[in-house]
Each structure stands twice: as C-alpha cells, then as structure tokens.
Enzyme design. Structure first.
Site, short mmCIF file in Angstrom:
data_model
loop_
_atom_site.label_atom_id
_atom_site.label_comp_id
_atom_site.label_asym_id
_atom_site.label_seq_id
_atom_site.Cartn_x
_atom_site.Cartn_y
_atom_site.Cartn_z
N GLY A 1 5.25 1.21 3.60
CA GLY A 1 6.50 0.70 4.17
C GLY A 1 6.37 -0.59 4.96
O GLY A 1 7.16 -0.84 5.87
N ALA B 1 0.82 -1.21 0.00
CA ALA B 1 0.00 0.00 0.00
C ALA B 1 0.85 1.26 0.00
O ALA B 1 0.33 2.36 0.12
CB ALA B 1 -0.93 0.00 1.21
N ASP C 1 12.79 3.92 2.84
CA ASP C 1 11.80 3.28 3.71
C ASP C 1 12.47 2.64 4.92
O ASP C 1 11.99 2.76 6.05
CB ASP C 1 11.03 2.20 2.93
C1 MEV Z 1 8.76 3.12 -2.10
O1 MEV Z 1 8.16 3.37 -0.84
C2 MEV Z 1 9.61 4.27 -2.52
C3 MEV Z 1 10.28 4.14 -3.90
O2 MEV Z 1 10.98 5.38 -4.10
C4 MEV Z 1 11.23 2.96 -3.98
C5 MEV Z 1 12.48 3.14 -3.17
O3 MEV Z 1 12.78 4.23 -2.66
O4 MEV Z 1 13.23 2.12 -3.04
C6 MEV Z 1 9.24 4.03 -5.00
#
Ligand code: MEV
Length: 323
Positions: A92, A89, A138
């Site tokens: 994280g 979603a 994350d």
């Molecule tokens: C995912 O929460 C965030 C992205 O930028 C992927 C990442 O930072 O590894 C889409």
C-alpha cells in the site's frame, strides 16, 4: 510547515475480487510514509518534490492531487516524501502517498479534517494511476487505520460510508479487532520482486475476459472472505488461517502468484496458522498469521525472502505538526 503521515496496509482476504465489488478485509501496518509540505517563498514556476521540479511521470499521484485540490496557481509548494513502506510490494505504498497528499493539501487549504473526503480523493488518484480499475481497499485502510472491511452491503454499526467507481459500489466499514488477534502476529515475507498493481489488475481482467469460468475463483474468494470476517469477529485464529490458505489457492488460479511467492507461502505454513500472498501479487509480499513469529520470520529469510514481524491495526492518516 505541515507534516502528514499515513500507514501501509496488508490485505488479509479478498484482493483482486474486491476490484469487482466483492468484499475484502485489510489491516493497517506499522510502516508509514511521511510528507513534509511547505509553501515555496522563491518565485518558482513549479512545485518541487524532493528538491526537483515536479514531473507527472515520476509523481502521478502528487501531480494529480495538486491539479484536483490545490487551486492557488501562483503559490508553489515544496514537498518532501520519505517512506518506510517498500514500493511495488503490495503493502500500500502508493495508497499511503495518495492519502497523505490528499490530507496535506486539503488541510493546507481548508484547515479541517474530513476523512471521508480524503479517502474519496485518494481513491480517485489510485484509480487514475491504475488505469481506472481500483477498489478503495488500500486507500480507506490507510485513511482510517485499524481493520477495514469492504462489503457489498451495509453491515450494522461498523458502516462508515459508500464509495462508487463506474458501475462498482463498496460499503466501507471499520471495526475493532477481537482481542484474540493479539495472540498472533502477521509476518510479512517480501520476495524482493516488484509487482505493478496496475499491470496485475489488468492481467486479471484479461484472464477473466478470456476464461469466463474463472469467475468461480472470484466467487470462491468472496465466500472465503465472508468466512474470514466471521473468524475475525469471533477471534478464531485457526479458522482465519485456514481461509487464508484457501484464498491463496484461488489467487494462484487467477495467475497473480509466482514461484517466489509460492515458496515463501509454503515454508511459512510450516510454523503458522495460514499464509497467502497479499496485495496485487506478481512478486511483492506474502503474509503469514503466526503464533511463532520469530520462527516463521527466520524460515522466510532462509528461503530467500525478507521478513517483517509487523504491528497491525495502527492509527490511520495523521497530521503530525503545524509550524
Ligand atoms: C492491491 O493492493 C489490491 C488489489 O485488489 C487492487 C485494488 O483493490 O485496487 C489487487
């Protein structure tokens, strides 16, 4: 027995661009994942996850963490996972799992907490699950909690450490939120559609490879994140909301939004300072910075989303108990 919990996160600015070494800003949120880990006393040949023998297909993060950290080949573990963070979603959930398992196994082995080491191992677990392309956004937010900025240079006293992956380098910073941030809430709107981070990151890479001019959107996100950092430092909520709105437009150009996200963003903007998708996109969640959180949440629900008014900047990973 050992209990460890780690928070989810939402990205305020800079997702996807951060994979290419650009800055991004995230806060931890008050949804947590909890692991209970104990040593199995039976003569099992396998580690057990939620009562079942471990299987890499279902639990890649835990499987890889055990390979990387748990050297005692004869001592099997019993691991129970429970989580308040919706999966796939954009909040994280897999980072919280990577951080919690890294912290739990490391503590069982070394009995000392080393947050940089935990964050580094968790980032490697995420990168492996995301086909090699993952920023430490994350995992570092779930590890340290609060507000985390990834930047491409060291910025003063808030700098914690550097992380590299392949040819990319990020400088990880943790900083206190300006007290004005207490005058607004983050309202999350969940589309109910699951998005795969690995797939969305891959899609963006393919899109950039085939349409090199889209690098302009990545660069624009880079500039907006810098403005957002200033806005947060000065407690300027209007400016932060405005850059969130603009950030969403560039994420749309990169192809990571969808009709459902755009609809929730549009209704939320009517009662908030700014709104955008958060995380990988392709479904998942949007966020709104709102001074009328109940109204924003109600409008999100009326438009078909599930809403959460969340507390943000909460504590990072923590060991809750030793028995
Ligand atoms: C995912 O929460 C965030 C992205 O930028 C992927 C990442 O930072 O590894 C889409």
């Amino acid at each position: 027995m050992l209990k460890v919990s780690a928070p989810g996160k939402c990205i305020l600015l800079g997702e996807h661009a951060v994979v290419y070494g650009h800055p991004a800003l995230a806060v931890s949120i008050d949804m947590r994942l909890e692991l209970k880990i104990s040593k199995l006393t039976t003569t099992s040949k396998f580690h057990m996850i939620n009562g079942k023998e471990i299987n890499r297909k279902h639990h890649p993060h835990i499987f890889d963490a055990l390979q990387e950290i748990w050297s005692s080949k004869s001592q099997m573990l019993n691991i129970n996972v429970s989580s308040e963070i919706p999966t796939s979603a954009g909040l994280g959930s897999s980072a919280a799992l990577s951080v919690a398992i890294a912290m739990g196994l490391n503590s069982l082995k070394d009995k000392k907490e080393d947050l940089e080491k935990i964050s580094t191992i968790a980032h490697k677990l995420e990168a492996s699950a995301q086909g090699g392309l993952a920023s430490p956004m994350d995992t570092s937010t779930s590890t340290h909690g609060g507000c985390v900025l990834l930047a491409n240079k060291k910025l003063g006293d808030n700098w914690l450490y550097s992380r590299t992956l392949n040819d990319k380098k990020w400088e990880i910073h943790s900083f206190d939120l300006h007290q004005n941030m207490k005058n607004a809430s983050i309202v999350i709107g969940y589309t109910g559609i699951n998005g795969s981070t690995a797939q969305m990151v891959k899609n963006v890479k393919e899109k950039l490879d085939n349409n090199p001019e889209l690098i302009q959107d990545i660069e624009a996100i880079n500039a907006l994140t810098a403005l957002g950092v200033n806005a947060i430092e000065n407690g300027d909520l209007e400016a932060l909301g405005a850059v969130m709105n603009l950030n969403h437009n560039h994420l749309q150009n990169l192809g990571v939004s969808c009709k459902e996200l755009d609809e929730l963003v549009e209704v939320a903007r009517e009662t908030s300072l700014g709104a955008k998708l958060t995380g990988a996109g392709g479904g998942g969640c949007m966020i709104a910075l709102s001074q009328n959180p109940k109204q924003t949440a109600r409008d999100i629900e009326l438009a078909g989303g599930r809403s959460y008014i969340c507390k943000f900047g909460v504590e990072g990973v923590k060991i809750k108990d030793f028995e």
